[in-house]
Design a protein around this motif. Structure first.
Motif, PDB file in Angstrom:
ATOM      1  N   LEU A  11       0.867  -1.176   0.000  1.00  0.00           N
ATOM      2  CA  LEU A  11       0.000   0.000   0.000  1.00  0.00           C
ATOM      3  C   LEU A  11       0.900   1.221   0.000  1.00  0.00           C
ATOM      4  O   LEU A  11       2.027   1.169   0.508  1.00  0.00           O
ATOM      5  CB  LEU A  11      -0.906  -0.022   1.231  1.00  0.00           C
ATOM      6  N   VAL A  12       0.416   2.339  -0.570  1.00  0.00           N
ATOM      7  CA  VAL A  12       1.180   3.583  -0.503  1.00  0.00           C
ATOM      8  C   VAL A  12       0.326   4.690   0.109  1.00  0.00           C
ATOM      9  O   VAL A  12      -0.904   4.701  -0.036  1.00  0.00           O
ATOM     10  CB  VAL A  12       1.713   4.033  -1.878  1.00  0.00           C
ATOM     11  N   ILE A  13       0.987   5.593   0.783  1.00  0.00           N
ATOM     12  CA  ILE A  13       0.358   6.786   1.346  1.00  0.00           C
ATOM     13  C   ILE A  13       0.925   7.990   0.614  1.00  0.00           C
ATOM     14  O   ILE A  13       2.148   8.121   0.483  1.00  0.00           O
ATOM     15  CB  ILE A  13       0.613   6.904   2.859  1.00  0.00           C
ATOM     16  N   VAL A  14       0.043   8.847   0.116  1.00  0.00           N
ATOM     17  CA  VAL A  14       0.459  10.042  -0.616  1.00  0.00           C
ATOM     18  C   VAL A  14       0.052  11.260   0.200  1.00  0.00           C
ATOM     19  O   VAL A  14      -1.126  11.454   0.504  1.00  0.00           O
ATOM     20  CB  VAL A  14      -0.189  10.095  -2.014  1.00  0.00           C
ATOM     21  N   LEU A  15       1.027  12.086   0.546  1.00  0.00           N
ATOM     22  CA  LEU A  15       0.789  13.308   1.303  1.00  0.00           C
ATOM     23  C   LEU A  15       0.891  14.493   0.359  1.00  0.00           C
ATOM     24  O   LEU A  15       1.938  14.721  -0.246  1.00  0.00           O
ATOM     25  CB  LEU A  15       1.828  13.453   2.428  1.00  0.00           C
TER      26      LEU A  15
END
Length: 284
Positions: A60-64
C-alpha cells in the motif's frame, strides 16, 4: 499488510513531522515503511527508494499532498494494483479526501484492514506519427490536445471505433475518465460522471460550433483524434503533467487501460459530500 510506501509533496511545511508520525505508528505493528527518495532526503534518511521502484516492494502507498501529487503517483503505480491512501495537506481534494485530522484513525484502520477501496478507470493513450508509435501515456484523469498561446483554432478529426464522429474546430479537446470529469473537462462545460461508472468523456474546449457538445461513450470504445490543420504549436498533455508537441497528421488513440487506480476511501465522506464541499453546492 507488511510494507507501506510514502510519497509526499515535499514543500509543505509539516511534511517532515507527518512522515515521522506515520512511520512511528506503523512500526509499532511491525509494518516496514519505505520512503520515496525526495521524502527520505527531506527527513535526513539515506536509504530512500525511487518512485517507480516502491510499488513493486509494498502492499500500500500513502500520498501526502494534493490531487496532483496523487495523480502522479497513480501513473507510477500503473498496472500493479497497489492501493493508495490520499492525505490532503490543504483543502479537501476530489482524490485526496482524507484530512490530516483523520489520518491517525485511518492508520489504525489500515493496520486492522478495516477500509474500503474505490476502483478508478485509467486510460492508455498512444501517439502515432507517419504510422509509427512515438509515445504512450497512461492517465488517471485526462488527456488534452490544445493549442499554444498564439495558435488559431485547431481542426481535429474524431472517430469512435472506426466510425467518424465529427471534425472539431476548437481550441482543443479533452478525453477524460469519470474521475477526470471533475477536472479540466468540468471547467470546459463537461458533465460530472460518478467515478465508478465505466465510460469515456469527450469535451471540446471553446468549440467554434456551439452545437459541438460533450459526448459520453462506452468505456470499451476506442477514440482516435487526428490533428488536421494548425498555424502554430499544438500540445498533447497527459494528466496535465507530461506531454509533447503534436504535428499536422499526428494521430492520438485513446482506450480504456487494463490498469486501475485503487483509492482507499475516507470512512467519513461520500462522493456527493465531496462534490458539495468542493463546488459549494447549496451555498448562497
Amino acid at each position: 499488510m507488511k510494507k507501506v510506501g510514502i510519497y509526499a509533496k515535499k514543500n509543505h511545511p509539516d511534511v517532515e513531522k507527518i512522515v515521522f508520525d506515520i512511520r512511528d505508528r506503523l512500526n509499532r505493528d511491525d509494518i516496514t515503511v519505505l520512503l520515496e527518495d525526495s521524502v527520505a532526503e527531506l527527513i535526513g534518511q539515506v536509504n530512500g527508494f525511487s518512485g517507480d521502484e516502491i510499488p513493486d516492494l509494498v502492499d500500500l502507498v500513502i500520498v501526502l499532498g494534493g490531487d496532483g501529487t496523487l495523480i502522479s503517483v497513480a501513473r507510477q503505480i500503473g498496472e500493479r494494483r497497489v492501493p493508495i491512501v490520499g492525505v490532503n495537506l490543504g483543502r479537501l481534494g476530489f482524490l485526496t479526501e482524507i484530512t490530516r485530522d483523520e489520518l491517525p484513525g485511518m492508520l489504525d484502520r489500515l493496520v486492522t484492514g478495516e477500509y474500503k477501496i474505490s476502483e478508478r478507470m485509467m486510460l492508455d493513450s498512444f501517439i502515432y506519427r507517419n504510422g509509427q508509435q512515438i509515445g504512450k501515456y497512461t492517465v488517471l484523469n485526462d488527456i488534452v490536445i490544445n493549442k499554444g498561446a498564439l495558435a488559431r483554432i485547431i481542426d481535429m478529426d474524431a472517430s469512435i471505433d472506426g466510425r467518424h464522429l465529427c471534425t472539431y474546430k476548437a481550441d482543443g479537446l479533452i478525453i477524460a475518465t469519470p474521475t477526470g470529469s471533475t477536472g479540466y473537462s468540468l471547467a470546459a462545460g463537461g458533465p460530472i460522471i460518478f467515478p465508478e461508472i465505466n465510460s469515456l468523456l469527450i469535451s471540446p474546449i471553446c468549440p467554434h460550433m456551439l452545437t459541438n457538445r460533450p459526448v459520453v461513450v462506452w468505456s470499451r470504445s476506442v477514440i482516435n483524434i487526428e490533428v488536421k490543420f494548425q498555424d502554430d504549436v499544438v500540445f498533447f498533455t497527459a494528466d496535465g503533467q507530461v506531454g509533447r508537441k503534436l504535428l499536422p497528421g499526428d494521430r492520438v488513440e485513446v482506450r480504456r487501460s487494463e490498469s486501475r487506480t485503487l483509492l482507499v476511501r475516507s470512512p467519513s465522506k461520500d462522493y456527493f459530500e465531496i462534490l458539495r464541499t468542493k463546488l459549494s453546492w447549496g451555498e448562497r
